[in-house]
Design an enzyme around this catalytic site. Structure first.
Site: not given
Ligand code: MN
Length: 450
Positions: A149, A156, A223, A275, A382
């Site tokens: 990621d 962001h 995303e 996460k 994001t």
């Molecule tokens: Mn993320």
């Protein structure tokens, strides 16, 4: 004179706005007209059928391997046959490993098969390989081996940085390095899978010691995810001019995040349990070819920002590396459902506002000699823009719950509550092209385990 369109942004007959399908629901469909043809994995709901690759067309799904078995592709090339056979598999990985040429050939063949000018006997045969989406069960489209990621939205990164480090919102490496972390592939789930609120260690600024319990600040992250097609050998790298040919397609991605767990655990090595409890993927992978009409330049970098280092730079990427894709977040709470209220939109942004393109993320990822493999997932991070209503997570929208949102039901939200149904959508539209969409990426928040 504008620069010539590189191959990945080149248009052909599959993009022709005049092309219409004999699948009537496809014509004028907001997401799945014949110009899109996204790939997923499905079977008839409630059946014991083997999951297999399908392509969305209007309100239906084309069973590609069934079309092949019924000789719908008899006039097509061996490359098309090989790609169509790969669609009997329970994930897109086999097809992805065949690379860009196979994908392009199969797209062309499907576009011809679904075109209203197709001979009647082939249409009738293909008709038998259609399954209504309403009668289908959708699976994770890809068996993801590795998930990375990124953090590619400078808006962001700046907004979040300002909450945690008011004196230094953006760290000095941000404008040089595409920042990312290695995510968790095992907890990727497909759209419509409920997501259980995680438990974990939380320690507020005024707490002497951490406590363990359900997250009190559950968030989503809006995303896009890009899938790797053909990879690279360990120890080799991918040059920027070649990076696009390694990208297979793009889907919606919700990187659910527990902000209280994150705030306590993230230093010094980054996100971990905050996460890894679930990330939701959209069921449909939109190919790079379907996105070709919507390739454009990223929003310009701020005055004084460094140019990308040479290994992250290509002329074609500077002109066409971005996706002109609009991304949205919708929320429907349990009370809103009970009152018959529709979902309300929380934000709308654009993938053009990212600081790095997927090609740059991919080239950077491989620049150490790290091998990427077919089906690997690269999350954008994001997607937020400069406008307040383009912030792609609640952490930013509500400034860490200090400015809660008021919903049409009269409820307020700082972070997500149990029973909240969160939906991501995305579409691409411009003059001279047919609008395409990504379907939905939805999940309902379940209460934490007792
Ligand atoms: Mn993320």
């Amino acid at each position: 004179m504008p620069p010539a369109r590189p191959r990945f942004a080149t248009l052909d007959e599959t993009h022709d706005p005049a092309r219409v399908s004999w699948v009537a629901s496809a014509n004028g469909h907001a997401d799945f007209p014949i110009q899109n043809l996204p790939f997923g994995v499905f079977r008839r709901a409630g059946s014991n059928e083997a999951p297999r690759v399908g392509v969305a067309i209007g309100d239906a799904i084309v069973d590609v391997a069934a079309c092949h078995a019924a000789d719908c592709f008899a006039e097509e090339s061996e490359r098309v046959h090989r790609a169509a056979r790969a669609c009997a598999a329970p994930s897109l990985n086999t097809l992805m490993a065949l690379g860009a040429e196979a994908r392009i050939a199969l797209r062309g063949a499907l576009s011809r098969l679904l075109d209203e000018s197709e001979p009647v006997h082939l249409r009738q045969t293909a008709q038998h390989a259609l399954v209504p989406q309403a009668e289908a069960e959708l699976f994770l489209p890809v068996q993801v081996g590795d998930y990375t990621d990124f953090y590619a939205s400078v808006h962001h990164a700046s907004n979040v940085g300002a909450l945690f480090r008011p004196d230094q919102p953006l760290l000095p490496n941000y404008k040089w390095v595409p920042i990312g972390y290695h995510g968790r592939a095992s907890s990727l789930v497909v759209s419509e899978t409920p997501v259980r609120r995680p438990r974990g260690q939380r320690k507020g600024p005024n707490d002497a010691v951490p406590t363990v319990g359900p997250s009190r600040s559950l968030d989503y992250e809006l995303e896009l995810g890009a899938f790797v097609g053909t990879g690279n050998a360990l120890g080799s790298t991918i040059a920027m001019p070649d990076a696009e040919t390694h990208l297979w397609g793009v889907c919606l991605l919700n990187d659910w995040s527990a902000r209280d767990i994150q705030a306590w655990e993230y230093q010094p090595l980054g996100p971990f349990l905050a996460k890894n409890f679930a990330s939701t993927l959209g069921a449909w992978v939109v190919t790079m070819e379907a996105l070709a009409p919507f390739r454009t330049a990223l929003a310009p970098r701020a005055e004084g920002d460094p140019a990308p280092l040479p290994y992250l730079a290509a002329e074609s990427d500077a002109a066409f590396g971005a996706l002109d894709v609009t991304v949205e977040v919708w929320l429907r709470t349990a009370a809103m459902r009970a009152q018959g209220l529709p979902a309300t939109r929380l934000s709308q942004g654009s993938a053009r506002d990212l600081y790095w393109t997927f090609a740059q993320m991919l080239a950077h990822h491989a620049s150490s000699g790290c091998n990427l493999r077919p089906g690997d997932l690269l999350g954008s991070g994001t997607i937020s823009g400069p406008a307040p209503d383009s912030r792609g997570c609640l952490l930013e929208l509500t400034r860490r719950a200090s400015e809660p949102l008021t919903l049409p039901s009269g409820e307020t939200r700082g972070f997500l509550e149990d029973g909240d149904e969160l939906t991501l959508t995305a579409f691409a539209a411009r003059d001279g092209a047919v609008r395409i969409g990504f379907g939905t990426c939805r999940g309902e928040v379940l209460a934490a385990d007792a």
